[in-house]
Design an enzyme around this catalytic site. Structure first.
Site, PDB file in Angstrom:
ATOM      1  N   ASP A   1      43.601  35.849  46.650  1.00  0.00           N
ATOM      2  CA  ASP A   1      42.965  35.755  45.349  1.00  0.00           C
ATOM      3  C   ASP A   1      43.786  36.500  44.297  1.00  0.00           C
ATOM      4  OD1 ASP A   1      40.850  35.078  43.646  1.00  0.00           O
ATOM      5  OD2 ASP A   1      40.063  37.110  43.807  1.00  0.00           O
TER       6      ASP A   1
ATOM      7  N   THR B   1      42.511  32.228  38.628  1.00  0.00           N
ATOM      8  CA  THR B   1      43.197  33.424  38.142  1.00  0.00           C
ATOM      9  C   THR B   1      44.707  33.329  38.353  1.00  0.00           C
ATOM     10  OG1 THR B   1      42.738  34.517  40.240  1.00  0.00           O
ATOM     11  CG2 THR B   1      41.213  34.922  38.455  1.00  0.00           C
ATOM     12  N   THR B   2      45.102  32.817  39.516  1.00  0.00           N
ATOM     13  CA  THR B   2      46.535  32.692  39.778  1.00  0.00           C
ATOM     14  C   THR B   2      47.144  31.704  38.786  1.00  0.00           C
ATOM     15  OG1 THR B   2      45.866  32.849  42.081  1.00  0.00           O
ATOM     16  CG2 THR B   2      48.182  32.462  41.663  1.00  0.00           C
TER      17      THR B   2
ATOM     18  N   ASP C   1      34.191  32.473  44.342  1.00  0.00           N
ATOM     19  CA  ASP C   1      34.883  31.369  43.668  1.00  0.00           C
ATOM     20  C   ASP C   1      34.047  30.091  43.756  1.00  0.00           C
ATOM     21  OD1 ASP C   1      36.867  33.191  43.366  1.00  0.00           O
ATOM     22  OD2 ASP C   1      38.445  32.031  44.328  1.00  0.00           O
TER      23      ASP C   1
END
Ligand SMILES: Nc1ncnc2c1ncn2[C@@H]1O[C@H](COP(=O)(O)OP(=O)(O)O)[C@@H](O)[C@H]1O
Ligand SMILES: [Mg+2]
Length: 546
Positions: A62, A95-96, A391
């Protein structure tokens, strides 16, 4: 300067970098952060093992967790971490993606800076591209509602692919969907989802498969007295925010007792107060008492005698969830209990999970708060499962709130990149260069997906562009074969808002970093390692020419 004398306005030891040095430094740091998380993107992304100074280990895929865990010093790098955090707060996923995109935007900006394009021009171009990208996403997105259970579950599955949770993604996606469906609230035709109404309880042990949805609330607590019933069926529930104890006085008081009968009377009086409390509770019809405060031994004993189940010292947030799950109101004065204050649960029971006894308040009627009990072989699995479920819950929640989905796997990115190329041509001037640079940066997402899957990114990108030119708008990367495929058919779908938000957050973050041309760091707060390039402190403490 006054008569050749430099005016010193910064404290001694302050370090300052300016102009291209400052920009270069910041951009390098930001790119380094993007590089650090790139290999985790997508279904074939790898995990990172992070070890802190105490030796504690976190294994995760994550983006935001990785960046939160590592100790970052450089201020621009810290801004990249903020990008991940913002994305996490707004969407809970992506997020990545946001960080990689911000890194690519900055990298391409660097090339433009080298060609003497002014940062404000780049910033303007990037903002224009951002707006256009939103339009493109809007056009490509499709509607979904709460009734589209299959689609919503696929969205959750997409968010979990490539993570530890993926082994059980069908089951977990179903759990996430059922949980969200239970707590979604509709006001004036608009759906809203508050994830605070889903209680996540983690217990190491068992296997991932034992993870379950509980139609009610789980409390990591035991009943206060072993003589209380282990299970109560069709339980009327009292939520109490008053201690079942004798209040201690704030000031020290002395009571003089002159003969034994007085002592007995005094003790009897204490007993009576507690007895009275329990009497009131019994009269109300409550069969289970969940108390936010303490329960005295004697009160426990009386409650047990009356076969009333009781738990004490439950947190305020759990009390709120219990109220939503059981329909009970939280009572703060025992004297005021009304029958209507009581809630209902089909079962209140004690179950041994792993080593510990836990209380399950389940089979509630139409609960507006539910729980998920996460199980897994090791602590690390349980923690990573928790993050993946977060998520999955977030993406379903966001989709229901916004009602729109897009296809993933790089398909949307290619559409955006191509749309922006066309758009750039209509703008002209230097902004055109910035918009083209933006289009190229958006392609960093499919590029990373391809690279992480072990295939040639250039090949795949060429194929994708060709397909999209022919109108195959939902074609993306089949990360398992290295070919391109229809992501809609592969069920690689995402909430549209995940992408609009990632693009927005990345653009804002990149532009902010780009516009900095002066870094003034207090003593000890130097953004650069010793010996690094940059203006350095020497003679730079004065504001010549300002
Ligand atoms: N089965 C799949 N095939 C191809 N791409 C996928 C698949 N599942 C997810 N993706 C893509 O992986 C990316 C998300 O990867 P992830 O590691 O979850 O990063 P993030 O932190 O950005 O959510 C998205 O671009 C998504 O479209
Ligand atoms: Mg994700």
């Amino acid at each position: 300067m006054l008569s050749g004398q430099p005016i010193i306005i910064l404290k001694e030891g302050t370090e300052r970098t300016r102009g291209k040095d400052a920009q270069g430094n910041n951009i390098q740091a930001a790119i380094a952060i993007a590089d650090a998380v790139r290999s985790t993107l997508g279904p074939k992304g790898m995990d990172k093992m992070l070890v802190d100074s105490l030796g504690d280990v976190v294994i995760t895929n994550d983006g935001v967790t990785i960046l939160k865990e590592i100790d970052i010093e450089h201020p621009a790098a810290k801004m990249m971490v903020e990008i991940a955090k913002t994305q996490d707060q707004e969407c809970g996923d992506g997020t990545t993606t946001a960080v990689i995109l911000a890194g690519a935007l900055l990298k391409n900006a660097q090339d433009l800076l080298a060609q003497n394009v002014h940062p404000t021009i780049i910033a303007d171009g990037y903002r224009m591209a951002n707006e256009k990208a939103w339009e493109i996403i809007e056009k490509l997105s499709e509607k979904v509602t709460l009734e589209d259970a299959d689609i919503l579950k696929k969205i959750a599955e997409t968010s979990m692919t490539g993570k530890t949770a993926a082994f059980n993604r069908v089951q977990l996606a179903d759990i996430a969907f059922q949980a969200i469906r239970a707590i979604v609230e509709k006001t004036m035709g608009k759906s809203s989802v508050d994830l605070d109404n889903i209680k996540i309880e983690k217990k190491q042990g068992g296997s991932m498969k034992d993870t379950e949805l509980i139609n009610g609330i789980i409390l990591d607590k035991e009943r206060v007295h072993p003589a209380m019933p282990k299970t109560v069926k069709d339980a009327k529930i009292l939520l109490l925010n008053q201690a079942l104890e004798i209040k201690k006085t704030e000031v020290d008081a002395k009571i003089q007792i002159r003969d034994p009968t007085q002592l007995q009377k005094f003790l009897d009086e204490e007993e009576n107060v507690l007895k009275n409390y329990v009497q009131k509770i019994t009269e109300s019809g409550a069969q289970a008492v969940i108390c936010q405060k303490g329960i005295d031994d004697l009160a426990q004993h009386y409650l047990a005698q009356k076969k009333i189940f009781a738990i004490r010292r439950v947190s305020e947030s759990d009390m709120k969830k219990l109220s939503k799950a059981t329909g009970a109101s939280i009572v703060s004065q025992i004297q005021d209990i009304k029958k209507t204050d009581l809630g209902f649960a089909g079962f209140v029971s004690t179950r041994k999970i792993g080593e510990d006894e836990m209380t399950f308040i389940t089979h509630c009627k139409n609960p507006k708060a539910v729980s998920i009990l996460i199980r897994g072989g090791t602590e690390h699995v349980v923690d990573e499962l928790d993050r993946s479920l977060h998520d999955a819950l977030s993406v379903i929640g966001k989709t229901i709130e916004n009602g729109k989905i897009t296809s993933g796997g790089g398909s949307l990115a290619i559409e955006i990149a191509m749309g922006l190329q066309d758009y750039a041509g209509t703008i002209g001037g230097r902004e055109q260069m910035a918009i083209e640079a933006y289009a190229n940066a958006v392609e960093s997402i499919p590029r990373a997906l391809a690279n992480n899957s072990g295939f040639d990114a250039i090949d795949i990108l060429l194929k994708l562009r060709q397909a999209h030119k022919k109108g195959k708008k939902t074609f993306g990367i089949n990360v398992y074969t290295g070919d391109i495929a229809d992501m809609k058919k592969q069920n690689v779908i995402e909430p549209a808002v995940l992408n609009t938000q990632a693009i927005q957050t990345a653009t804002e973050g990149a532009v902010m970093i780009l516009r900095i041309d002066d870094v003034i760091a207090a003593k000890g707060g130097s953004p650069m390692p010793p010996g690094a390039s940059g203006g350095g402190p020497g003679g730079d403490e004065d504001f010549e020419g300002y």
